[in-house]
Scaffold this motif. Structure first.
Motif, PDB file in Angstrom:
ATOM      1  N   ILE A 240      -4.092  -5.106   7.846  1.00  0.00           N
ATOM      2  CA  ILE A 240      -3.285  -6.314   7.640  1.00  0.00           C
ATOM      3  C   ILE A 240      -1.982  -6.216   8.416  1.00  0.00           C
ATOM      4  O   ILE A 240      -1.569  -7.155   9.104  1.00  0.00           O
TER       5      ILE A 240
ATOM      6  N   MET B 138      -6.890   2.983  -0.056  1.00  0.00           N
ATOM      7  CA  MET B 138      -6.492   1.600   0.191  1.00  0.00           C
ATOM      8  C   MET B 138      -5.676   1.457   1.477  1.00  0.00           C
ATOM      9  O   MET B 138      -5.438   0.340   1.944  1.00  0.00           O
TER      10      MET B 138
ATOM     11  N   ALA C 157      -6.653  -0.814   4.556  1.00  0.00           N
ATOM     12  CA  ALA C 157      -6.434  -2.250   4.384  1.00  0.00           C
ATOM     13  C   ALA C 157      -5.017  -2.620   4.778  1.00  0.00           C
ATOM     14  O   ALA C 157      -4.786  -3.634   5.460  1.00  0.00           O
TER      15      ALA C 157
ATOM     16  N   GLN D 104      -6.642  -6.298  -4.640  1.00  0.00           N
ATOM     17  CA  GLN D 104      -5.859  -5.060  -4.618  1.00  0.00           C
ATOM     18  C   GLN D 104      -5.937  -4.339  -5.959  1.00  0.00           C
ATOM     19  O   GLN D 104      -6.113  -3.120  -6.017  1.00  0.00           O
TER      20      GLN D 104
ATOM     21  N   MET E 282     -12.273  -3.004   3.986  1.00  0.00           N
ATOM     22  CA  MET E 282     -10.884  -2.705   4.319  1.00  0.00           C
ATOM     23  C   MET E 282     -10.520  -3.222   5.713  1.00  0.00           C
ATOM     24  O   MET E 282      -9.382  -3.602   5.969  1.00  0.00           O
TER      25      MET E 282
ATOM     26  N   SER F 212       0.810  -1.220   0.000  1.00  0.00           N
ATOM     27  CA  SER F 212       0.000   0.000   0.000  1.00  0.00           C
ATOM     28  C   SER F 212       0.840   1.265   0.000  1.00  0.00           C
ATOM     29  O   SER F 212       0.465   2.258  -0.616  1.00  0.00           O
TER      30      SER F 212
ATOM     31  N   GLY G  53     -15.056 -10.418   3.815  1.00  0.00           N
ATOM     32  CA  GLY G  53     -14.738  -9.173   3.117  1.00  0.00           C
ATOM     33  C   GLY G  53     -14.972  -9.274   1.622  1.00  0.00           C
ATOM     34  O   GLY G  53     -15.503  -8.345   0.990  1.00  0.00           O
TER      35      GLY G  53
ATOM     36  N   ILE H  13     -10.428  -7.207   5.613  1.00  0.00           N
ATOM     37  CA  ILE H  13      -9.260  -7.732   4.908  1.00  0.00           C
ATOM     38  C   ILE H  13      -8.086  -7.940   5.864  1.00  0.00           C
ATOM     39  O   ILE H  13      -7.059  -8.513   5.499  1.00  0.00           O
ATOM     40  N   ALA H  14      -8.243  -7.478   7.109  1.00  0.00           N
ATOM     41  CA  ALA H  14      -7.232  -7.736   8.144  1.00  0.00           C
ATOM     42  C   ALA H  14      -6.991  -9.225   8.326  1.00  0.00           C
ATOM     43  O   ALA H  14      -5.960  -9.636   8.875  1.00  0.00           O
TER      44      ALA H  14
END
Length: 477
Positions: free
Chosen positions: A310, A303, A306, A281, A362, A146, A341, A365-366
Motif C-alpha cells: 500500500i 502483515m 500489505a 486488518q 497482501m 502496520s 484480494g 491489497i496494494a
C-alpha cells in the motif's frame, strides 16, 4: 516541491503517523493491559472504544472550528492535547485513568486530524505536486498502521505496554515545534457571523452516541433493546442536526457542500471501502493468532507486506497515475484490486500456508495505495476556502464511521457464524475460519457497492489529481 512545502508535509505526516500508530499499536498490547490492570473482556474493549467515540464524534465540529479560529491553531492544539494524553496513558496504573486518557487522545486526534487535509490542499496548489503530497500522506497512514502492530509487539515484549503510549511523546513534541516554525498562520473567518451552538451539540452527541451504539453491537447484539433504543436516539439527534443546518443563519455544516457529487460520492465510497479494509486488518490479524497460532510479533511481521504494498503504491505510483488518468479512473482500478484480494480471503482454509493463501492477498491489497489518495483528492474537491477545514473534518468523520461500523458489523457476523458452527460440533479452528470467511464475503460486497457508487456518482474530469476549486487554493485569511 519547495523546501517549505516539504517541511509542511513532514509536519502533517508526523501528526498522521502518530494518530494512526496509536490506533493500531494498542490492539497488540491489549492482552498485557488486561493482565496488568485487571480489565474484564468487555471493559478491555473500551481502551479502543473510548478513543473511537471521541475521535469520530468530534471531527466535524473540530473541522468547523478550525475554519473559524484558524487551522494552524487547531492543529497545534490537537497535537498538544494528544501528547499530554499520551503521557497520562503511559503513566496509568488503573483502568479508569487509562480509559479517560484514551478518550483525551481521541479528542486531540480529532482536533488535529480534522484540519490536516485543509492545510495540505492550501499549500499544494498544482495538480502534480498535490497528488504527490497526498501520496506521501497516504503512505504515512499505511505505514503507521502496520508499523504500529510490529512496534506494539516489540515494545510490549521488550519493555512493557506503557511504552506504546510514551512512544508518542517525542513525535508529538517534534510535531508541535515544527508546526510553530513551518506552518504559516491563518486567521480563520472568525465568529462574527455567529456560532451554531445547538447544531454543534446535536451533531457531536449524535455521532458519539451512534459510534457508542455501533461498538457495543458485538457485546449486546443487533436487536437488543439497548442497541435499538440508542440507535433511534442517535438517528433523531442527527436528523435534528440536518433540520437545524437547513434553517440556521450560520450553520455548522452548510448543506451546500453536498451539492458536489464528488464530495458526497467520495465520502460514501470512503465509508464503504474503509469498512472493508479496516475489518480486513483486524480480522486477518485475529485469524493468524486464533487459527494459525501466530504470536503478536509474528502477526505484525506477516502483515508487513500489505503495508509495504500500500505504501509503495501510494508513494511512487498513485501520483503519476492520478495526474495522467484522473482520480476516478485510478479509484476504479484500486477498488478492483481490493475486491480481488478480498475475494481471495473468502477461500481461507483452516490450515493455511502463508505463501500460498495469505501473501497473494497482501500484494493485491496494494489497491488501497491507489484508492486512498484518489479518494482524498475527490473528497476535498469543490471546497470553498472558508470550508476547507469543514470538508477535511467531514472526510475524516466518514473515515472513522466507516472503520467503526466495519469492525463492529463484520466481527459480529464472524462471531455469530462461529457460534453456530461450534453448536453443530465443528472444531474451534474450523468454526473460527468459517466466521472469518463470512465476514470477508460481506466485505467484498461492501467493495462492490463502493464500485457502483464510484461509477454512477463520481464525475470523470480529465485529471482530478486531488484538485479543488481555484478559490480553495488560497489560504483562508
Amino acid at each position: 516541491m519547495s523546501v517549505s512545502q516539504r517541511l509542511i508535509l513532514a509536519t502533517l505526516s508526523a501528526s498522521m503517523l502518530m494518530t494512526i500508530l496509536d490506533g493500531s499499536i494498542v490492539t497488540v498490547a491489549m492482552p498485557s493491559i488486561q493482565r496488568d490492570l485487571g480489565f474484564s473482556p468487555s471493559e478491555l474493549s473500551w481502551t479502543v472504544n473510548a478513543y473511537l467515540i471521541a475521535f469520530g464524534g468530534l471531527l466535524l465540529l473540530a473541522g468547523r472550528l478550525g475554519d473559524l479560529i484558524g487551522r494552524r491553531t487547531m492543529f497545534i492544539a490537537g497535537n498538544v492535547v494528544f501528547t499530554a494524553a499520551s503521557v497520562l496513558a503511559g503513566a496509568a496504573t488503573g483502568r479508569e485513568v487509562l480509559i479517560a486518557a484514551r478518550f483525551l487522545q481521541g479528542v486531540g486526534s480529532a482536533l488535529a486530524a480534522s484540519v490536516v487535509l485543509g492545510i495540505l490542499i492550501t499549500h499544494f496548489t498544482g495538480n502534480a505536486e498535490r497528488a504527490k503530497a497526498i501520496g506521501v500522506f497516504s503512505f504515512t497512514g499505511a505505514a503507521g498502521a502496520s508499523v504500529g502492530q510490529v512496534l506494539g509487539g516489540v515494545l510490549t515484549d521488550a519493555l512493557n505496554w506503557h511504552w506504546i503510549f510514551l512512544i508518542n511523546v517525542p513525535i508529538g513534541l517534534a510535531t508541535v515545534v515544527l508546526a510553530l516554525r513551518v506552518v504559516p498562520a491563518d486567521r480563520g473567518i472568525g465568529f462574527g457571523a455567529g456560532v451554531d451552538v445547538l447544531g454543534a451539540v446535536l451533531v457531536t452527541s449524535g455521532l458519539m452516541l451512534g459510534i457508542y451504539t455501533v461498538v457495543g453491537i458485538a457485546e449486546h447484539g443487533w436487536l437488543a433493546a439497548r442497541t435499538l433504543t440508542l440507535a433511534l436516539v442517535s438517528a433523531l439527534l442527527l436528523a435534528g442536526f440536518l433540520v437545524r443546518q437547513a434553517t440556521a443563519p450560520a450553520p455548522l455544516l452548510p448543506l451546500r457542500i453536498f451539492r458536489s457529487r464528488n464530495v458526497s460520492g467520495a465520502n460514501a465510497v470512503q465509508m464503504l471501502t474503509l469498512a472493508a479494509m479496516f475489518a480486513f486488518q483486524v480480522l486477518v490479524a485475529l485469524y493468524m493468532q486464533q487459527v494459525l497460532g501466530y504470536n503478536a510479533l509474528r502477526t505484525g511481521l506477516a502483515m508487513l507486506p500489505a503495508a509495504v504494498a500500500i505504501g509503495g503504491v501510494s508513494l511512487f505510483v498513485s501520483a503519476p497515475l492520478i495526474t495522467r488518468l484522473g482520480a476516478r479512473t485510478v479509484l476504479v482500478a484500486g477498488l478492483l484490486l481490493l475486491l480481488t484480494g478480498m475475494a481471495w480471503l473468502t477461500r481461507l482454509p483452516v490450515h493455511a500456508d502463508y505463501t500460498v493463501d495469505l501473501l497473494p492477498m497482501m500484494v493485491l491489497i496494494a489497491g488501497g495505495g491507489l484508492v486512498l489518495p484518489a479518494l482524498t483528492g475527490l473528497g476535498m474537491s469543490d471546497a470553498e476556502p472558508s470550508d476547507a477545514g469543514l470538508a477535511s473534518g467531514l472526510f475524516n468523520t466518514t473515515q472513522q464511521i466507516g472503520m467503526a461500523i466495519g469492525v463492529a458489523v463484520l466481527t459480529t457476523l464472524a462471531a455469530s457464524r462461529t457460534g453456530s458452527q461450534l453448536a453443530e460440533g465443528v472444531s474451534e479452528a474450523a468454526a473460527l475460519t468459517a466466521g472469518y470467511r463470512l465476514a470477508f464475503t460481506v466485505a467484498a460486497g461492501l467493495l462492490v457497492a463502493a464500485l457502483i457508487v464510484t461509477v454512477t456518482v463520481l464525475r470523470r474530469p480529465a485529471a482530478v489529481a486531488g484538485s479543488v476549486s481555484s478559490e480553495a487554493l488560497t489560504v483562508a485569511g
